[in-house]
Design a protein around this motif. Structure first.
Motif, PDB file in Angstrom:
ATOM      1  N   ASN A  44      90.291   7.344 -31.619  1.00  0.00           N
ATOM      2  CA  ASN A  44      89.157   8.018 -32.262  1.00  0.00           C
ATOM      3  C   ASN A  44      89.525   9.409 -32.747  1.00  0.00           C
ATOM      4  O   ASN A  44      88.924   9.914 -33.708  1.00  0.00           O
ATOM      5  CB  ASN A  44      87.979   8.121 -31.285  1.00  0.00           C
ATOM      6  N   VAL A  45      90.514  10.035 -32.085  1.00  0.00           N
ATOM      7  CA  VAL A  45      90.914  11.378 -32.499  1.00  0.00           C
ATOM      8  C   VAL A  45      92.256  11.395 -33.228  1.00  0.00           C
ATOM      9  O   VAL A  45      92.513  12.291 -34.032  1.00  0.00           O
ATOM     10  CB  VAL A  45      90.962  12.357 -31.298  1.00  0.00           C
ATOM     11  N   ASN A  69      83.921   2.619 -30.927  1.00  0.00           N
ATOM     12  CA  ASN A  69      85.171   2.313 -30.228  1.00  0.00           C
ATOM     13  C   ASN A  69      85.236   3.135 -28.936  1.00  0.00           C
ATOM     14  O   ASN A  69      86.059   4.032 -28.775  1.00  0.00           O
ATOM     15  CB  ASN A  69      86.370   2.633 -31.136  1.00  0.00           C
ATOM     16  N   THR A  70      84.312   2.829 -28.020  1.00  0.00           N
ATOM     17  CA  THR A  70      84.205   3.623 -26.786  1.00  0.00           C
ATOM     18  C   THR A  70      84.011   2.741 -25.559  1.00  0.00           C
ATOM     19  O   THR A  70      83.519   3.212 -24.527  1.00  0.00           O
ATOM     20  CB  THR A  70      83.032   4.624 -26.886  1.00  0.00           C
ATOM     21  N   LEU A  90      85.947  11.879 -26.403  1.00  0.00           N
ATOM     22  CA  LEU A  90      86.277  10.602 -27.039  1.00  0.00           C
ATOM     23  C   LEU A  90      85.029   9.812 -27.398  1.00  0.00           C
ATOM     24  O   LEU A  90      85.009   9.089 -28.403  1.00  0.00           O
ATOM     25  CB  LEU A  90      87.188   9.789 -26.125  1.00  0.00           C
ATOM     26  N   SER A  91      83.959   9.953 -26.598  1.00  0.00           N
ATOM     27  CA  SER A  91      82.699   9.280 -26.909  1.00  0.00           C
ATOM     28  C   SER A  91      82.085   9.849 -28.189  1.00  0.00           C
ATOM     29  O   SER A  91      81.660   9.098 -29.077  1.00  0.00           O
ATOM     30  CB  SER A  91      81.719   9.435 -25.745  1.00  0.00           C
ATOM     31  N   ALA A  95      81.563   7.938 -31.885  1.00  0.00           N
ATOM     32  CA  ALA A  95      80.239   7.829 -32.499  1.00  0.00           C
ATOM     33  C   ALA A  95      80.200   8.456 -33.886  1.00  0.00           C
ATOM     34  O   ALA A  95      79.549   7.930 -34.799  1.00  0.00           O
ATOM     35  CB  ALA A  95      79.193   8.478 -31.588  1.00  0.00           C
ATOM     36  N   ARG A  96      80.901   9.564 -34.057  1.00  0.00           N
ATOM     37  CA  ARG A  96      80.909  10.209 -35.379  1.00  0.00           C
ATOM     38  C   ARG A  96      81.554   9.321 -36.438  1.00  0.00           C
ATOM     39  O   ARG A  96      81.078   9.254 -37.575  1.00  0.00           O
ATOM     40  CB  ARG A  96      81.634  11.558 -35.295  1.00  0.00           C
ATOM     41  N   ILE A  97      82.637   8.631 -36.074  1.00  0.00           N
ATOM     42  CA  ILE A  97      83.295   7.736 -37.042  1.00  0.00           C
ATOM     43  C   ILE A  97      82.339   6.617 -37.443  1.00  0.00           C
ATOM     44  O   ILE A  97      82.154   6.328 -38.636  1.00  0.00           O
ATOM     45  CB  ILE A  97      84.581   7.134 -36.430  1.00  0.00           C
ATOM     46  N   ALA A  98      81.726   5.972 -36.452  1.00  0.00           N
ATOM     47  CA  ALA A  98      80.805   4.877 -36.742  1.00  0.00           C
ATOM     48  C   ALA A  98      79.597   5.358 -37.537  1.00  0.00           C
ATOM     49  O   ALA A  98      79.134   4.682 -38.467  1.00  0.00           O
ATOM     50  CB  ALA A  98      80.357   4.228 -35.435  1.00  0.00           C
TER      51      ALA A  98
END
Length: 361
Positions: A44-45, A69-70, A90-91, A95-98
């Motif tokens: 995610n990062v 993706n968490t 990471l959470s 969430a920001r990507i989705a």
């Protein structure tokens, strides 16, 4: 735009499919994993482009909802890599990507797309003494807080195997929801094995008896089996569950081959099964789990997307639940006794406390 809660009440929504296998297909490097091989949440990062690409594949296939993706962004799973301090980071990143991809596809298609923050079971089961309830609850609170911060419309506590773990996750999520002041939908999905019970032996009645009073908005099943094995458990939920129902099966029972696990259920077969669940049991949120692909989700979307949620008349059975079974409050005798066997023979500490009258202990 219609809120996620309103959309759930009006029409059948289609969620996405497997995430992990899609990520692995991109063959991330050890550097992508920051040296933590197999920790998908780190992507995610380090590789948000890869994660975004998975969301795009499902959204273009017709999914109304994508999961973040968490799945492993919790205290237990990240603790295996000694990075439990990164739960919130990471959470939120997942969430920001989705959220960004869901908003993009909402604008492009003219149809609102939603984000569910995935909260997996982790690797420590409190009923087996692996950890304490308080530690799990706090870890899930951080997980949910990050997902809400990143823009999730709902939280999905999924692949649940231990009802005490479910309680910790749901209460941790509710703590985060209360603090944020937003309307966040809460979905809880248990995993029923081929023997007809959860991993620790809980049957579907016990699961419903524990989860529904906790305030879940949607209750359902995911993982472990294909749709055929889920049918009778969904029938029970349709008859007795007061809230919305979800179903996200694997693409059949896995078959071991020389190349690894193979999932035999094709897209049309999954779509046919889900369409049947929508019609027969009033399932309102459908998707896929292990072995399902964008092709599976496209077929499901063609079969059920946009249908009104079928009406059903649930007849809740009020009662109490142990770890294993549900005991209705209906009475044939003059009074109903609910108790638990003591373990005076198996535990010396318990026996001594009992004989000494130390009831709190």
């Amino acid at each position: 735009m219609t809120s996620f809660r309103d959309a759930l009440s009006r029409r059948v929504l289609v969620a996405d499919g497997a995430m992990g296998t899609m990520l692995q297909a991109h063959d991330p490097s050890l550097e992508d994993f920051q040296g933590l091989e197999g920790c998908n949440e780190v992507l995610n990062v380090t590789r948000p482009d890869v994660v975004a690409g998975v969301h795009d594949a499902y959204l273009s296939a017709g999914a109304d909802v994508v999961e973040t993706n968490t799945f492993g962004a919790n205290w237990a799973a990240l603790g295996e890599y000694d990075i439990s301090h990164r739960i919130g980071e990471l959470s939120a990143a997942g969430a920001r990507i989705a959220r960004e991809r869901a908003d993009h596809w909402s604008e492009v298609s003219g149809r609102r797309r939603y984000v569910l923050g995935s909260m997996g079971p982790g690797t420590k089961l409190p009923s087996l003494g692996h950890t304490t309830f308080a530690v799990l609850r706090e870890g899930y609170r951080q997980n949910a807080e990050g997902l809400i911060e990143g823009g999730a419309d709902g939280l999905i506590v999924e692949t649940c195997q231990d009802l005490l773990q479910v309680k910790a996750a749901v209460l941790g999520a509710r703590d985060a929801v209360a603090a944020c002041g937003r309307d966040v939908v809460l979905v809880v999905q248990v995993t029923i094995e081929t023997n007809g019970a959860m991993l620790l032996g809980s049957e579907i009645g016990a699961a419903l008896g524990v989860i529904e009073p906790l305030g879940a908005d949607v209750i359902g099943l995911n993982c472990a089996t294909g749709p055929a094995e889920m049918s009778e458990h969904l029938r029970y939920l349709a008859r007795h569950c007061d809230v919305a129902i979800s179903c996200m099966p694997n693409a059949g029972l896995p078959e071991l081959t020389a190349d690894g696990a193979r999932y035999p259920l094709g897209p049309s077969e999954l779509a046919e099964a889900q369409a049947g669940f929508v019609e027969q049991f009033g399932v309102g949120l459908v998707g896929g789990c292990c072995g399902t692909t964008p092709e599976h989700i496209a077929a499901v979307a063609r079969a059920v997307a946009g249908r009104p949620v079928a009406a059903r008349r649930a007849a809740p059975v009020r009662g109490a639940a142990s770890l294993y079974a549900h005991v209705p409050f209906s009475q044939d005798a003059s009074y109903l006794a609910i108790g638990e066997r003591t373990n005076a023979n198996g535990s010396r500490v318990f026996r001594e406390a009992m004989l000494a009258g130390r009831w709190e202990e």
